[in-house]
Motif scaffolding. Structure first.
Motif, PDB file in Angstrom:
ATOM      1  N   ALA A  73      -0.178  10.126   6.067  1.00 18.69           N
ATOM      2  CA  ALA A  73      -0.092   8.955   5.205  1.00 18.69           C
ATOM      3  C   ALA A  73       1.360   8.736   4.825  1.00 18.69           C
ATOM      4  O   ALA A  73       2.165   9.666   4.814  1.00 18.69           O
ATOM      5  CB  ALA A  73      -0.955   9.117   3.955  1.00 18.69           C
ATOM      6  N   ILE A  74       1.683   7.467   4.526  1.00 21.75           N
ATOM      7  CA  ILE A  74       3.033   7.118   4.094  1.00 21.75           C
ATOM      8  C   ILE A  74       2.920   5.998   3.067  1.00 21.75           C
ATOM      9  O   ILE A  74       2.015   5.156   3.146  1.00 21.75           O
ATOM     10  CB  ILE A  74       3.906   6.687   5.297  1.00 21.75           C
ATOM     11  N   ALA A  75       3.807   6.003   2.094  1.00 23.11           N
ATOM     12  CA  ALA A  75       3.782   4.961   1.062  1.00 23.11           C
ATOM     13  C   ALA A  75       4.059   3.603   1.697  1.00 23.11           C
ATOM     14  O   ALA A  75       4.896   3.481   2.601  1.00 23.11           O
ATOM     15  CB  ALA A  75       4.814   5.257  -0.015  1.00 23.11           C
ATOM     16  N   SER A 103       3.491  -1.165  -3.583  1.00 26.51           N
ATOM     17  CA  SER A 103       4.418  -0.250  -2.916  1.00 26.51           C
ATOM     18  C   SER A 103       3.951   1.196  -2.957  1.00 26.51           C
ATOM     19  O   SER A 103       4.306   2.007  -2.100  1.00 26.51           O
ATOM     20  CB  SER A 103       5.802  -0.362  -3.553  1.00 26.51           C
ATOM     21  N   THR A 104       3.137   1.536  -3.950  1.00 26.34           N
ATOM     22  CA  THR A 104       2.689   2.922  -4.103  1.00 26.34           C
ATOM     23  C   THR A 104       1.432   3.245  -3.301  1.00 26.34           C
ATOM     24  O   THR A 104       1.020   4.409  -3.250  1.00 26.34           O
ATOM     25  CB  THR A 104       2.411   3.227  -5.577  1.00 26.34           C
ATOM     26  N   VAL A 105       0.812   2.248  -2.672  1.00 28.77           N
ATOM     27  CA  VAL A 105      -0.398   2.484  -1.895  1.00 28.77           C
ATOM     28  C   VAL A 105      -0.076   3.374  -0.696  1.00 28.77           C
ATOM     29  O   VAL A 105       0.922   3.174  -0.001  1.00 28.77           O
ATOM     30  CB  VAL A 105      -1.008   1.153  -1.409  1.00 28.77           C
ATOM     31  N   SER A 106      -0.913   4.370  -0.456  1.00 32.22           N
ATOM     32  CA  SER A 106      -0.737   5.250   0.701  1.00 32.22           C
ATOM     33  C   SER A 106      -1.396   4.619   1.925  1.00 32.22           C
ATOM     34  O   SER A 106      -2.605   4.387   1.931  1.00 32.22           O
ATOM     35  CB  SER A 106      -1.364   6.624   0.429  1.00 32.22           C
ATOM     36  N   SER A 123       5.705   1.199   0.671  1.00 28.71           N
ATOM     37  CA  SER A 123       7.107   0.798   0.504  1.00 28.71           C
ATOM     38  C   SER A 123       8.022   1.416   1.552  1.00 28.71           C
ATOM     39  O   SER A 123       9.103   0.890   1.834  1.00 28.71           O
ATOM     40  CB  SER A 123       7.598   1.183  -0.889  1.00 28.71           C
ATOM     41  N   ASP A 124       7.598   2.532   2.161  1.00 31.68           N
ATOM     42  CA  ASP A 124       8.444   3.239   3.119  1.00 31.68           C
ATOM     43  C   ASP A 124       8.065   2.967   4.576  1.00 31.68           C
ATOM     44  O   ASP A 124       8.796   3.356   5.494  1.00 31.68           O
ATOM     45  CB  ASP A 124       8.358   4.755   2.882  1.00 31.68           C
ATOM     46  N   LEU A 125       6.950   2.309   4.792  1.00 35.26           N
ATOM     47  CA  LEU A 125       6.428   2.179   6.153  1.00 35.26           C
ATOM     48  C   LEU A 125       7.378   1.433   7.076  1.00 35.26           C
ATOM     49  O   LEU A 125       7.743   1.921   8.149  1.00 35.26           O
ATOM     50  CB  LEU A 125       5.074   1.468   6.108  1.00 35.26           C
ATOM     51  N   GLU A 126       7.799   0.248   6.672  1.00 40.74           N
ATOM     52  CA  GLU A 126       8.646  -0.566   7.543  1.00 40.74           C
ATOM     53  C   GLU A 126       9.996   0.088   7.791  1.00 40.74           C
ATOM     54  O   GLU A 126      10.467   0.171   8.923  1.00 40.74           O
ATOM     55  CB  GLU A 126       8.827  -1.959   6.936  1.00 40.74           C
ATOM     56  N   SER A 127      10.627   0.588   6.743  1.00 40.72           N
ATOM     57  CA  SER A 127      11.961   1.186   6.889  1.00 40.72           C
ATOM     58  C   SER A 127      11.930   2.475   7.700  1.00 40.72           C
ATOM     59  O   SER A 127      12.914   2.839   8.340  1.00 40.72           O
ATOM     60  CB  SER A 127      12.567   1.459   5.517  1.00 40.72           C
ATOM     61  N   SER A 128      10.798   3.169   7.698  1.00 41.78           N
ATOM     62  CA  SER A 128      10.705   4.455   8.396  1.00 41.78           C
ATOM     63  C   SER A 128      10.602   4.295   9.909  1.00 41.78           C
ATOM     64  O   SER A 128      10.985   5.194  10.665  1.00 41.78           O
ATOM     65  CB  SER A 128       9.501   5.248   7.883  1.00 41.78           C
TER      66      SER A 128
END
Length: 280
Positions: free
Chosen positions: A146-148, A179-182, A150-155
């Motif tokens: 899982a990833i937050a 943004s905090t949704v996993s 908010s971090d998905l696109e940038s990762s």
């Protein structure tokens, strides 16, 4: 790019001569344009479709550059019509505007003269039973992750990933996810098979991954228009718990999830990344 979505299929209707009627329905993804036309079964061919598309567009200058088709039985006829008009055809399940229009029209069919009274579900497709993933493609290990949001696109978006599928419509910001949704996902360490597996997946056109509880429990890949693949089965209680968490996170994330294929778990290189969402 100008895109239309189209369906051409037999409806539960007949004309005055008791001939079955076929209907061509088109719309754009924004739902600002739609058109439809009926023809008897004797005229249901690619030439008729091509002529209707021209009429619906008003002129060849207004034809779309691409037409999306979700029904397997419609693809070949629409593709033949579009070849003559130099329009690209994309077989895809992601035709939500068209499916909504078809549902609305189905509710109106019973009001039309010639309705046969047969039960009709316009967007429900018969699906074959799932088949096992080819053994020669399977990697070394896999796991839920899982990833937050908010971090998905940038990762992943700007990483040098050979195969990267992140449709704009599925980005967390466009789904208005907090943004905090996993956002859950499945990671496969492919080892030496990593790129071969990634290329096979790309050709298969992944749509979604679903946890199916049972004996055994399974992870099913929905792909293409109606294809289904058994990615893996398991009966370990820890894996089952992780699968249940994956499923719960899918629901919280509006069914958004991802599939990541990489050579190993070093986090240095990736072979393929797909942002997925169930399409009903």
């Amino acid at each position: 790019m100008t895109v239309w979505q189209a369906d051409f299929y037999r409806r539960p209707l007949q004309n005055e001569a008791k001939q079955p009627l076929w209907e061509l329905v088109v719309c754009n993804p924004e739902q600002t344009f739609s058109a439809q036309a009926f023809c008897p079964q004797s005229e249901a061919n690619s030439t008729w479709i091509a002529n209707q598309l021209l009429q619906m567009a008003g002129s060849s200058k207004n034809l779309p550059q691409q037409i999306q088709v979700f029904r397997p039985q419609s693809v070949s006829l629409i593709a033949a019509a579009c070849q003559a008009l130099e329009i690209a055809v994309e077989p895809t399940r992601r035709t939500s505007a068209l499916k909504q229009l078809l549902q609305q029209r189905a509710e109106d069919y019973h009001k039309l003269e010639g309705y046969t009274g047969q039960p009709y579900e316009p967007v429900k497709l018969e699906q074959p039973p799932p088949v096992p993933l080819p053994e020669n493609l399977w990697g070394e290990q896999w796991r839920f992750a899982a990833i937050a949001a908010s971090d998905l696109e940038s990762s992943f978006k700007n990483r040098p990933i050979p195969i990267l599928q992140m449709p704009k419509a599925l980005l967390p910001v466009n789904l208005q996810l907090a943004s905090t949704v996993s956002v859950p996902g499945v990671v496969i360490d492919g080892g030496r098979q990593s790129m071969r597996l990634a290329r096979w997946l790309q050709e298969t056109r992944p749509v979604s991954l679903n946890y199916i509880p049972g004996e055994p429990n399974g992870l099913i890949l929905e792909a293409g228009l109606v294809d289904r693949w058994v990615v893996t089965t398991f009966d370990d209680q820890d894996v089952i718990s992780a699968a249940q968490t994956f499923q719960q996170r899918q629901q919280t994330a509006q069914e958004l999830h991802f599939l990541l294929v990489q050579p190993d778990d070093s986090g240095m290189t990736y072979s393929g990344f797909w942002l997925l969402r169930a399409e009903h």
